[in-house]
Structure formats: C-alpha cells, structure tokens
Design a protein around this motif. Structure first.
Motif, PDB file in Angstrom:
ATOM      1  N   MET A   1     -15.340   6.731 -10.347  1.00 37.46           N
ATOM      2  CA  MET A   1     -14.958   6.292  -9.020  1.00 37.46           C
ATOM      3  C   MET A   1     -13.676   5.481  -9.141  1.00 37.46           C
ATOM      4  O   MET A   1     -13.578   4.573  -9.938  1.00 37.46           O
ATOM      5  N   LYS A   2     -12.735   5.818  -8.332  1.00 40.49           N
ATOM      6  CA  LYS A   2     -11.453   5.128  -8.342  1.00 40.49           C
ATOM      7  C   LYS A   2     -11.490   3.918  -7.412  1.00 40.49           C
ATOM      8  O   LYS A   2     -12.362   3.786  -6.573  1.00 40.49           O
ATOM      9  N   THR A   3     -10.509   3.056  -7.584  1.00 41.71           N
ATOM     10  CA  THR A   3     -10.418   1.846  -6.772  1.00 41.71           C
ATOM     11  C   THR A   3     -10.357   2.181  -5.281  1.00 41.71           C
ATOM     12  O   THR A   3     -10.989   1.513  -4.468  1.00 41.71           O
ATOM     13  N   ASP A   4      -9.631   3.241  -4.921  1.00 40.06           N
ATOM     14  CA  ASP A   4      -9.528   3.619  -3.510  1.00 40.06           C
ATOM     15  C   ASP A   4     -10.888   3.994  -2.928  1.00 40.06           C
ATOM     16  O   ASP A   4     -11.192   3.668  -1.787  1.00 40.06           O
ATOM     17  N   ALA A   5     -11.700   4.688  -3.709  1.00 40.69           N
ATOM     18  CA  ALA A   5     -13.037   5.077  -3.245  1.00 40.69           C
ATOM     19  C   ALA A   5     -13.917   3.849  -3.057  1.00 40.69           C
ATOM     20  O   ALA A   5     -14.671   3.764  -2.083  1.00 40.69           O
ATOM     21  N   ILE A   6     -13.805   2.896  -3.960  1.00 39.69           N
ATOM     22  CA  ILE A   6     -14.587   1.658  -3.843  1.00 39.69           C
ATOM     23  C   ILE A   6     -14.131   0.876  -2.619  1.00 39.69           C
ATOM     24  O   ILE A   6     -14.954   0.350  -1.862  1.00 39.69           O
ATOM     25  N   LYS A   7     -12.829   0.825  -2.395  1.00 38.83           N
ATOM     26  CA  LYS A   7     -12.302   0.129  -1.213  1.00 38.83           C
ATOM     27  C   LYS A   7     -12.842   0.762   0.065  1.00 38.83           C
ATOM     28  O   LYS A   7     -13.177   0.066   1.025  1.00 38.83           O
ATOM     29  N   GLU A   8     -12.935   2.076   0.072  1.00 35.55           N
ATOM     30  CA  GLU A   8     -13.445   2.782   1.249  1.00 35.55           C
ATOM     31  C   GLU A   8     -14.933   2.471   1.480  1.00 35.55           C
ATOM     32  O   GLU A   8     -15.357   2.277   2.617  1.00 35.55           O
ATOM     33  N   ILE A   9     -15.715   2.418   0.414  1.00 25.92           N
ATOM     34  CA  ILE A   9     -17.135   2.058   0.523  1.00 25.92           C
ATOM     35  C   ILE A   9     -17.270   0.659   1.114  1.00 25.92           C
ATOM     36  O   ILE A   9     -18.089   0.429   2.007  1.00 25.92           O
ATOM     37  N   LEU A  10     -16.492  -0.267   0.602  1.00 23.68           N
ATOM     38  CA  LEU A  10     -16.540  -1.638   1.105  1.00 23.68           C
ATOM     39  C   LEU A  10     -16.116  -1.697   2.575  1.00 23.68           C
ATOM     40  O   LEU A  10     -16.749  -2.369   3.386  1.00 23.68           O
ATOM     41  N   LYS A  11     -15.067  -0.978   2.917  1.00 25.73           N
ATOM     42  CA  LYS A  11     -14.565  -0.971   4.290  1.00 25.73           C
ATOM     43  C   LYS A  11     -15.617  -0.427   5.254  1.00 25.73           C
ATOM     44  O   LYS A  11     -15.811  -0.972   6.340  1.00 25.73           O
ATOM     45  N   LYS A  12     -16.309   0.646   4.861  1.00 26.53           N
ATOM     46  CA  LYS A  12     -17.337   1.242   5.716  1.00 26.53           C
ATOM     47  C   LYS A  12     -18.492   0.276   5.987  1.00 26.53           C
ATOM     48  O   LYS A  12     -19.191   0.414   6.981  1.00 26.53           O
ATOM     49  N   ARG A  13     -18.661  -0.672   5.089  1.00 25.56           N
ATOM     50  CA  ARG A  13     -19.734  -1.653   5.261  1.00 25.56           C
ATOM     51  C   ARG A  13     -19.202  -3.011   5.721  1.00 25.56           C
ATOM     52  O   ARG A  13     -19.851  -4.024   5.589  1.00 25.56           O
ATOM     53  N   ASN A  14     -17.997  -2.978   6.250  1.00 21.21           N
ATOM     54  CA  ASN A  14     -17.352  -4.174   6.822  1.00 21.21           C
ATOM     55  C   ASN A  14     -17.208  -5.317   5.822  1.00 21.21           C
ATOM     56  O   ASN A  14     -17.429  -6.486   6.158  1.00 21.21           O
ATOM     57  N   LEU A  15     -16.842  -4.981   4.599  1.00 22.31           N
ATOM     58  CA  LEU A  15     -16.590  -5.980   3.567  1.00 22.31           C
ATOM     59  C   LEU A  15     -15.136  -5.886   3.120  1.00 22.31           C
ATOM     60  O   LEU A  15     -14.581  -4.794   3.029  1.00 22.31           O
ATOM     61  N   LYS A  16     -14.550  -7.010   2.836  1.00 18.68           N
ATOM     62  CA  LYS A  16     -13.202  -7.032   2.282  1.00 18.68           C
ATOM     63  C   LYS A  16     -13.256  -6.576   0.830  1.00 18.68           C
ATOM     64  O   LYS A  16     -14.217  -6.846   0.119  1.00 18.68           O
ATOM     65  N   ALA A  17     -12.205  -5.931   0.410  1.00 18.56           N
ATOM     66  CA  ALA A  17     -12.106  -5.467  -0.974  1.00 18.56           C
ATOM     67  C   ALA A  17     -11.505  -6.582  -1.821  1.00 18.56           C
ATOM     68  O   ALA A  17     -10.356  -6.521  -2.246  1.00 18.56           O
ATOM     69  N   THR A  18     -12.308  -7.611  -2.090  1.00 24.29           N
ATOM     70  CA  THR A  18     -11.822  -8.735  -2.896  1.00 24.29           C
ATOM     71  C   THR A  18     -11.721  -8.311  -4.356  1.00 24.29           C
ATOM     72  O   THR A  18     -12.352  -7.342  -4.786  1.00 24.29           O
ATOM     73  N   SER A  19     -10.952  -9.053  -5.107  1.00 22.77           N
ATOM     74  CA  SER A  19     -10.791  -8.721  -6.528  1.00 22.77           C
ATOM     75  C   SER A  19     -12.128  -8.806  -7.262  1.00 22.77           C
ATOM     76  O   SER A  19     -12.403  -7.983  -8.137  1.00 22.77           O
ATOM     77  N   ASN A  20     -12.972  -9.783  -6.913  1.00 22.71           N
ATOM     78  CA  ASN A  20     -14.274  -9.895  -7.572  1.00 22.71           C
ATOM     79  C   ASN A  20     -15.171  -8.702  -7.269  1.00 22.71           C
ATOM     80  O   ASN A  20     -15.841  -8.176  -8.162  1.00 22.71           O
TER      81      ASN A  20
END
Length: 80
Positions: A1-20
């Motif tokens: 899974m790439k960073t972009d895919a993880i960012k999209e998962i977080l976005k869909k769940r209304n979470l910011k893509a923080t570095s942690n």
C-alpha cells in the motif's frame, strides 16, 4: 500500500493524514502480519507512548485497524 492509498483511507474516514498515522500504517503494512503494541512502540521511536496509544485508539475507533487479543490479553494490532 502506497502513501497515497493510506491518505485516501484516512480521508474517507474523516481523519487527517498526520505523519504519525502515516508512519504507523506504513510500518504495519510493511510488517505483513500482526504486531504487538511493544513491537510497534519500538519501531515508532521516537514517539511519545501516549501519542502512539491515542493514534492507535483513533485508528481502531474509525475501523482502520482491528485489535486482537492473545491468551495473555495483550493487544495485537492488524492492518485491515
């Protein structure tokens, strides 16, 4: 899974893509299997244990990572 895919998962769940959050999910993905809290804590250094705990709790709450318990009731965290 790439960073972009993880960012999209977080976005869909209304979470910011923080570095942690990104770092944690990438490490879990790269590990390929369940990780214990202590293992995560060791690989996430230097991160405050409270920050790590809150990050994991938020990801659990949003359904991104489930938690399994061993016979010793120690949490093992899996990546969905």
């Amino acid at each position: 899974m790439k960073t972009d895919a993880i960012k999209e998962i977080l976005k869909k769940r209304n979470l910011k893509a923080t570095s942690n959050r990104l770092n944690l999910l990438l490490k879990m993905q790269n590990n390929g299997s369940a990780m214990s809290y202590s293992n995560i804590q060791n690989t996430m250094q230097p991160i405050d244990r409270v920050t790590l705990y809150r990050t994991i709790e938020k990801l659990k709450e949003k359904g991104i990572i489930p938690v399994s318990y061993t016979h010793l009731t120690l949490p093992t965290i899996l990546l969905v």
